[in-house]
Design a protein around this motif. Structure first.
Motif, short mmCIF file in Angstrom:
data_model
loop_
_atom_site.label_atom_id
_atom_site.label_comp_id
_atom_site.label_asym_id
_atom_site.label_seq_id
_atom_site.Cartn_x
_atom_site.Cartn_y
_atom_site.Cartn_z
N LEU A 1 -23.18 -62.25 83.82
CA LEU A 1 -23.96 -63.01 82.83
C LEU A 1 -23.02 -63.76 81.90
N ASP A 2 -23.55 -64.86 81.31
CA ASP A 2 -22.72 -65.52 80.30
C ASP A 2 -23.38 -65.56 78.93
N SER A 3 -24.66 -65.15 78.82
CA SER A 3 -25.34 -65.17 77.51
C SER A 3 -26.00 -63.81 77.27
N VAL A 4 -25.63 -63.16 76.18
CA VAL A 4 -26.18 -61.83 75.88
C VAL A 4 -26.55 -61.78 74.40
N VAL A 5 -27.81 -61.43 74.12
CA VAL A 5 -28.25 -61.25 72.73
C VAL A 5 -28.22 -59.76 72.42
N VAL A 6 -27.65 -59.40 71.27
CA VAL A 6 -27.52 -57.99 70.93
C VAL A 6 -28.30 -57.68 69.65
N MET A 7 -29.12 -56.63 69.73
CA MET A 7 -29.91 -56.17 68.57
C MET A 7 -29.58 -54.70 68.33
N LEU A 8 -30.07 -54.17 67.23
CA LEU A 8 -29.94 -52.74 66.95
C LEU A 8 -28.49 -52.27 67.10
N ASP A 9 -27.58 -52.95 66.43
CA ASP A 9 -26.17 -52.62 66.58
C ASP A 9 -25.61 -52.17 65.22
N GLY A 10 -25.62 -50.86 65.00
CA GLY A 10 -25.09 -50.34 63.74
C GLY A 10 -23.58 -50.19 63.76
N ASP A 11 -22.96 -50.36 64.92
CA ASP A 11 -21.52 -50.06 65.07
C ASP A 11 -20.68 -51.28 65.39
N GLN A 12 -21.22 -52.47 65.24
CA GLN A 12 -20.49 -53.70 65.56
C GLN A 12 -19.85 -53.61 66.95
N ALA A 13 -20.69 -53.41 67.95
CA ALA A 13 -20.22 -53.22 69.33
C ALA A 13 -19.50 -54.45 69.86
N PHE A 14 -19.63 -55.60 69.16
CA PHE A 14 -18.91 -56.79 69.63
C PHE A 14 -17.40 -56.54 69.66
N LYS A 15 -16.93 -55.57 68.83
CA LYS A 15 -15.49 -55.26 68.81
C LYS A 15 -15.03 -54.73 70.17
N SER A 16 -15.95 -54.06 70.87
CA SER A 16 -15.57 -53.45 72.15
C SER A 16 -15.43 -54.50 73.27
N VAL A 17 -15.89 -55.73 73.01
CA VAL A 17 -15.76 -56.78 74.05
C VAL A 17 -14.86 -57.91 73.52
N ALA A 18 -14.05 -57.61 72.51
CA ALA A 18 -13.22 -58.65 71.87
C ALA A 18 -12.18 -59.22 72.83
N GLY A 19 -11.87 -58.48 73.90
CA GLY A 19 -10.87 -58.97 74.87
C GLY A 19 -11.44 -60.06 75.78
N GLU A 20 -12.76 -60.25 75.80
CA GLU A 20 -13.40 -61.29 76.63
C GLU A 20 -13.34 -62.62 75.88
N ASP A 21 -13.37 -63.72 76.65
CA ASP A 21 -13.31 -65.05 76.02
C ASP A 21 -14.75 -65.47 75.65
N LEU A 22 -15.18 -65.10 74.44
CA LEU A 22 -16.60 -65.28 74.05
C LEU A 22 -16.72 -66.02 72.72
N ASP A 23 -17.82 -66.73 72.59
CA ASP A 23 -18.25 -67.21 71.26
C ASP A 23 -19.31 -66.25 70.75
N ILE A 24 -19.40 -66.14 69.42
CA ILE A 24 -20.48 -65.32 68.83
C ILE A 24 -21.27 -66.18 67.86
N TYR A 25 -22.60 -66.01 67.90
CA TYR A 25 -23.50 -66.64 66.92
C TYR A 25 -24.19 -65.47 66.24
N TRP A 26 -23.77 -65.16 65.00
CA TRP A 26 -24.23 -63.94 64.32
C TRP A 26 -25.15 -64.31 63.16
N GLY A 27 -26.17 -63.51 62.94
CA GLY A 27 -27.08 -63.76 61.81
C GLY A 27 -27.57 -62.45 61.21
N ALA A 28 -27.57 -62.37 59.87
CA ALA A 28 -28.11 -61.19 59.18
C ALA A 28 -29.20 -61.65 58.22
#
Ligand SMILES: C[S@@+](CC[C@H](N)C(=O)[O-])C[C@H]1O[C@@H](n2cnc3c(N)ncnc32)[C@H](O)[C@@H]1O
Length: 253
Positions: A179-206
């Motif tokens: 996949l190339d597009s993943v939306v993440v919800m219910l993330d109390g632990d900032q799981a994006f850190k665990s995929v920081a080695g991938e070449d990704l853009d993030i669009y974050w909103g609170a």
């Protein structure tokens, strides 16, 4: 027969409430307002504001609903959620019996859209399965996923490609290869850190849709430190946070 309306109210901005939702709000005799602590106190206020703004009749009732704490998941996440839903279903059944006369209509105002990471439908089905006579309807709402994409002015999917909506818990297992597009919800632990080695853009909103909304976008490895810090500070200041993000592979488009 008692009737329940499960009404999606959008994810934060009262302007997200649809005409269909306004019509449904005006049918209900009783609103069941779940009470789940600090974060939810802010959401509870928004629910009350929505009732005051959109309901024309004056004879509706608001009934607070205490929500029991979920037992820690341990290794059996699904089991602990099922057990929690069964307890809530039992409590709701008692409330419907006490608060809703035969022929009356009750409503739940569900944050965002009721069909996305929300238990209300499952709990109402559970109550019916126990033999309690109840009709129900579902009114869709603008989810935090739609609000996120609109505020960042980004399409959720690449042309002809799928998009996965998942949780922080699942993302922590790795970014899906296919996949190339993943939306993440219910993330109390900032799981994006665990995929920081991938070449990704993030669009974050609170706090999307609210006056406290925060938006950050960029290359994940470059902006994730800022997101962590701003998220931590906002959470400390407000006492609660809700955030959602889209991760997208950077290689095409
Ligand atoms: C229990 S789910 C409910 C989702 C909701 N039914 C919807 O349609 O958006 C809660 C999660 O939704 C996301 N969320 C809901 N409202 C949000 C908002 N206003 N801003 C950012 N994220 C939000 C967060 O990921 C949060 O952890």
């Amino acid at each position: 027969m008692r009737k329940i309306l499960i009404i999606g109210i959008g994810a934060g901005n009262p302007d997200y409430v649809t005409v269909q939702a306004i019509n449904a709000l005006n049918q209900a005799d009783v609103f069941f307002i779940p009470d789940k602590g600090t974060e939810k106190a802010a959401l509870g206020r928004l629910r009350k504001d929505i009732c005051e703004r959109f309901i024309e009749r004056s004879d509706y009732r608001l009934v607070p609903v205490p929500i029991p704490e979920r037992a820690p998941a341990g290794t059996n996440y699904r089991g602990s959620v099922d057990e929690w839903h069964a307890r809530i279903a039992h409590d709701y059944e008692g409330l419907f019996t006490e608060e809703l006369g035969d022929g009356e209509c009750g409503a739940f105002l569900v944050w965002g859209d009721p069909t996305l990471y929300d238990s209300t439908l499952r709990i109402v089905e559970h109550i019916r399965a126990r033999g309690f006579a109840l009709e129900y309807d579902v009114i869709p709402g603008i989810s935090s996923v739609q609000a996120l994409a609109a505020r960042h002015r980004v399409a959720l999917n690449r042309i002809g490609e799928p998009v996965l909506i998942t949780t922080g818990r699942k993302l922590a297992e790795g970014f899906p290869n296919n996949l190339d597009s993943v939306v993440v919800m219910l993330d109390g632990d900032q799981a994006f850190k665990s995929v920081a080695g991938e070449d990704l853009d993030i669009y974050w909103g609170a706090y999307l849709g609210t006056k406290d909304e925060i938006l950050i976008a960029g290359k994940l490895s470059e902006v994730m430190g800022d997101i962590e810090r701003i998220r931590r500070e906002a959470r400390e200041e407000m006492g609660w946070i809700m955030d959602t993000y889209l991760l997208r592979r950077r290689d095409e488009d």
